[in-house]
Design an enzyme around this catalytic site. Structure first.
Site, short mmCIF file in Angstrom:
data_model
loop_
_atom_site.label_atom_id
_atom_site.label_comp_id
_atom_site.label_asym_id
_atom_site.label_seq_id
_atom_site.Cartn_x
_atom_site.Cartn_y
_atom_site.Cartn_z
N HIS A 1 0.54 -1.11 0.36
CA HIS A 1 0.10 0.04 -0.05
C HIS A 1 1.16 1.64 -0.01
O HIS A 1 0.22 2.65 0.25
CB HIS A 1 -0.94 0.04 1.41
CG HIS A 1 0.25 -0.40 2.23
ND1 HIS A 1 0.46 -1.62 2.36
CD2 HIS A 1 0.14 0.77 3.80
CE1 HIS A 1 1.14 -1.29 3.55
NE2 HIS A 1 0.74 -0.39 4.31
N ARG B 1 -5.02 -6.56 0.83
CA ARG B 1 -5.67 -6.29 1.43
C ARG B 1 -7.18 -4.90 1.00
O ARG B 1 -7.84 -4.98 0.07
CB ARG B 1 -5.26 -4.87 2.01
CG ARG B 1 -3.70 -4.82 3.03
CD ARG B 1 -3.30 -3.00 3.11
NE ARG B 1 -2.26 -3.89 4.14
CZ ARG B 1 -1.63 -2.57 4.86
NH1 ARG B 1 -2.51 -1.18 4.98
NH2 ARG B 1 -0.66 -3.05 4.86
C1 G1P Z 1 1.23 -3.24 8.05
C2 G1P Z 1 0.19 -3.87 8.84
C3 G1P Z 1 1.14 -5.43 9.63
C4 G1P Z 1 0.82 -6.31 7.76
C5 G1P Z 1 2.35 -5.22 6.69
C6 G1P Z 1 1.82 -5.60 5.64
O1 G1P Z 1 2.66 -3.65 9.12
O2 G1P Z 1 0.62 -3.66 10.54
O3 G1P Z 1 -0.91 -5.30 9.72
O4 G1P Z 1 0.74 -7.44 7.62
O5 G1P Z 1 2.36 -4.19 6.68
O6 G1P Z 1 1.05 -5.56 4.79
P1 G1P Z 1 3.92 -2.38 9.91
O7 G1P Z 1 4.03 -1.34 9.19
O8 G1P Z 1 3.04 -2.58 10.75
O9 G1P Z 1 4.94 -3.42 10.59
ZN ZN Z 2 -0.88 -4.98 0.26
#
Ligand code: G1P
Ligand code: ZN
Length: 541
Positions: free
Chosen positions: A113, A280
């Site tokens: 994202h 997502r």
């Molecule tokens: C973030 C989200 C986590 C997800 C990851 C990848 O990671 O919080 O749940 O698995 O992106 O999409 P974080 O930046 O918190 O380590």
């Molecule tokens: Zn993703």
């Protein structure tokens, strides 16, 4: 074809985070940088004689990275490369292709994202032969290999086959370019009752925002072609290298296009959006946002309506994800597992059939059909529930809260912090709270304060320090951890959860929002205002 071995000075910063290695795009464009990470993966997973799936979310540098991977794999005598048409593959579709073709592993080009483009981010992750993201032991081995890498091997050619469906031979390596969408869409058709959903969508359409990212073609194929939805309800379906200068992150702050389309089409009952690489999902009713933790709990509670979840026995959630699903699991007799943040921790539980549904608060939900989270799959789950119950999402949610109580949940992010200072601050907060067990905070009694250590029940591997967990019994929780996906400075995440039990009256709730009250406790106790001169979070989800 000339094969060259290029000497390099090792890079010391290729440590994968929560989900692969993410860096600003310009960082990847440094001479030898992309090649170094690919070689480190090859050194750990092997390449000679292997079958490798390759594709990405179409962001800037996708094409270049695919070209590098093909040239290196051919030079090092991979047996077969399965490459997505145009190089475009969502993360869930990649996971499926690896499983479907019994490939040895896959390389997925995505920073999920995070914004893309020259000034955005790029990323590379790699998945093992069950389609699951590489576990920590493997990502650590790749990091170690990268730090010692003195050379990589690549072939020099101007004439690679086009990324158009077909079979090609490049030296000793076979290359098959496959449709990005066909196999994945077939799988969805096996997992859900498409006849029923087609009928439902005729009168109660869905609006889907692909955010100019990888799910566009999948949405057109599945919702449009196979489920007969008028294409006007599918927006931003053309993938663009910079996602149309947007933020391919399905969450309320980036839902302007989706909300506008929902307003334009009042007949739509469900709105949904997916992120850069399609793993997502965000679901919403008309002016009714559904928190991902609630969405997961609703899917579990209504699993009888979802053909592929009828045998549900166990569910998994990451530690910061609210305990809404635990209440469902308790009442329905499902086993419930709590893992650290990141999808990679679900892989072994899914492989061992301990869980058939899992999810995380960051808009991730999936089942055991693949080993990644799956945006479109989650939307099909919701459509199945709506079609069976004949209610709006808001009505489904209200009924759920009536039965199980409501877990209010929010995540408060503080971005751009100094990593070391933020990490020390969390440690000090944890130590302070550990000394105050039994104390009262706003009518809540502190029952637990410690770092979350995880032991994988399938192989005994432990992962320590996965986030500070502060509990006020079943009633409330505060979790603090640093993001493992940011590419510029550190992000502190404070997750707050408050359970409003059935029959509980409003006066029991704090006067502000209950999660805000918990966030204020954490903000003040860590003294964030003074320490970082930040008086409020940069983003609340
Ligand atoms: C973030 C989200 C986590 C997800 C990851 C990848 O990671 O919080 O749940 O698995 O992106 O999409 P974080 O930046 O918190 O380590
Ligand atoms: Zn993703």
């Amino acid at each position: 074809m000339q094969i060259i071995t290029q000497k390099i000075t090792p890079f010391l910063d290729q440590k994968p985070g929560t989900s692969g290695l993410r860096k600003p795009t310009f960082h990847w464009q440094q001479e030898h940088y992309t090649e170094s990470f690919i070689q480190a993966i090859f050194n750990v997973l092997g390449v000679r004689g292997k079958t490798i799936v390759i594709g990405g979310d179409g962001r800037y540098h996708n094409d270049k990275a695919i070209e590098i991977i093909i040239k290196m794999a051919v030079a090092q005598k991979a047996a077969k490369l399965i490459v997505a048409e145009g190089g475009l593959l969502t993360t869930p579709a990649a996971s499926h292709l690896i499983r479907f073709n019994k490939a040895d592993f896959g390389i997925i080009l995505s920073a999920s994202h995070n914004p893309g483009g020259k000034n955005g981010d790029f990323g590379i992750k790699f998945n093992l032969n069950a389609g699951q993201p590489a576990p920590e032991s493997v990502t650590e081995a790749v990091f170690a290999a990268s730090k010692e890498l003195e050379s990589y091997t690549i072939c020099e050619t101007e004439h690679l086959p086009p990324l158009r469906a077909g079979f090609y031979d490049i030296e000793d390596t076979k290359m098959e370019v496959v449709s990005s969408t066909a196999d994945y869409a077939d799988l969805m058709e096996e997992l859900f009752d498409f006849d029923k959903l087609r009928e439902f969508l005729k009168t109660r359409p869905l609006v889907f925002d692909a955010m100019h990212a990888a799910t566009g073609p999948y949405a057109l194929e599945i919702f449009g072609k196979r489920l007969g939805l008028d294409e006007k309800y599918l927006i931003n379906t053309i993938p663009l290298p910079d996602f149309g200068a947007g933020h391919p992150d399905p969450q309320p702050s980036y839902a302007q296009d989706l909300n506008a389309a929902l307003e334009q089409y009042p007949e739509a009952v469900l709105g949904a959006a997916s992120d850069g690489d399609g793993d997502r999902n965000m679901v919403t009713g008309q002016k009714f946002f559904i928190n991902p933790c609630d969405s997961l709990a609703v899917i579990a509670a209504n699993s009888a309506h979802i053909p592929c979840l009828r045998g549900l026995k166990g569910i998994g959630r990451t530690m910061p994800t609210s305990r809404a699903i635990d209440v469902v699991a308790k009442q329905k007799g499902f086993n419930c597992y709590q893992t650290p943040t990141g999808w990679k921790f679900f892989g072994n539980l899914l492989n061992a059939d301990k869980i058939q549904l899992c999810g995380e608060e960051s808009f991730g939900t999936s089942g055991n059909h693949i080993r990644e989270k799956d945006g479109i799959w989650a939307v099909l789950c919701w459509l199945s529930i709506l079609a069976a119950e004949n209610k709006t999402p808001a009505e489904i949610m209200q009924a759920h809260w009536q039965t199980y109580g409501r877990h209010h949940f929010n995540r408060f992010d503080y971005e751009g912090l100094d990593k070391e200072a933020a990490s020390k601050m969390i440690t000090a907060f944890g130590e302070d709270m550990a000394h105050r067990i039994g104390s009262r905070f706003d009518n809540l009694t502190l029952t637990h304060a410690a770092q979350f250590d995880y032991t994988d029940p399938t192989n005994g591997e432990t992962s320590r320090n996965q986030g500070l967990e502060i509990q006020f019994g079943e009633q409330a929780r505060i979790i603090c951890r640093l993001s493992g996906t940011d590419t510029r400075g550190a992000t502190l995440r404070i997750y707050c959860e408050y359970w409003q039990q059935i029959g509980e009256h409003e006066p029991h709730l704090p006067s502000t929002s209950p999660t805000q009250a918990l966030a204020t406790i954490a903000h003040n106790a860590m003294n964030i205002s003074e320490r970082f001169d930040m008086h409020q979070p940069t983003n609340i989800v």
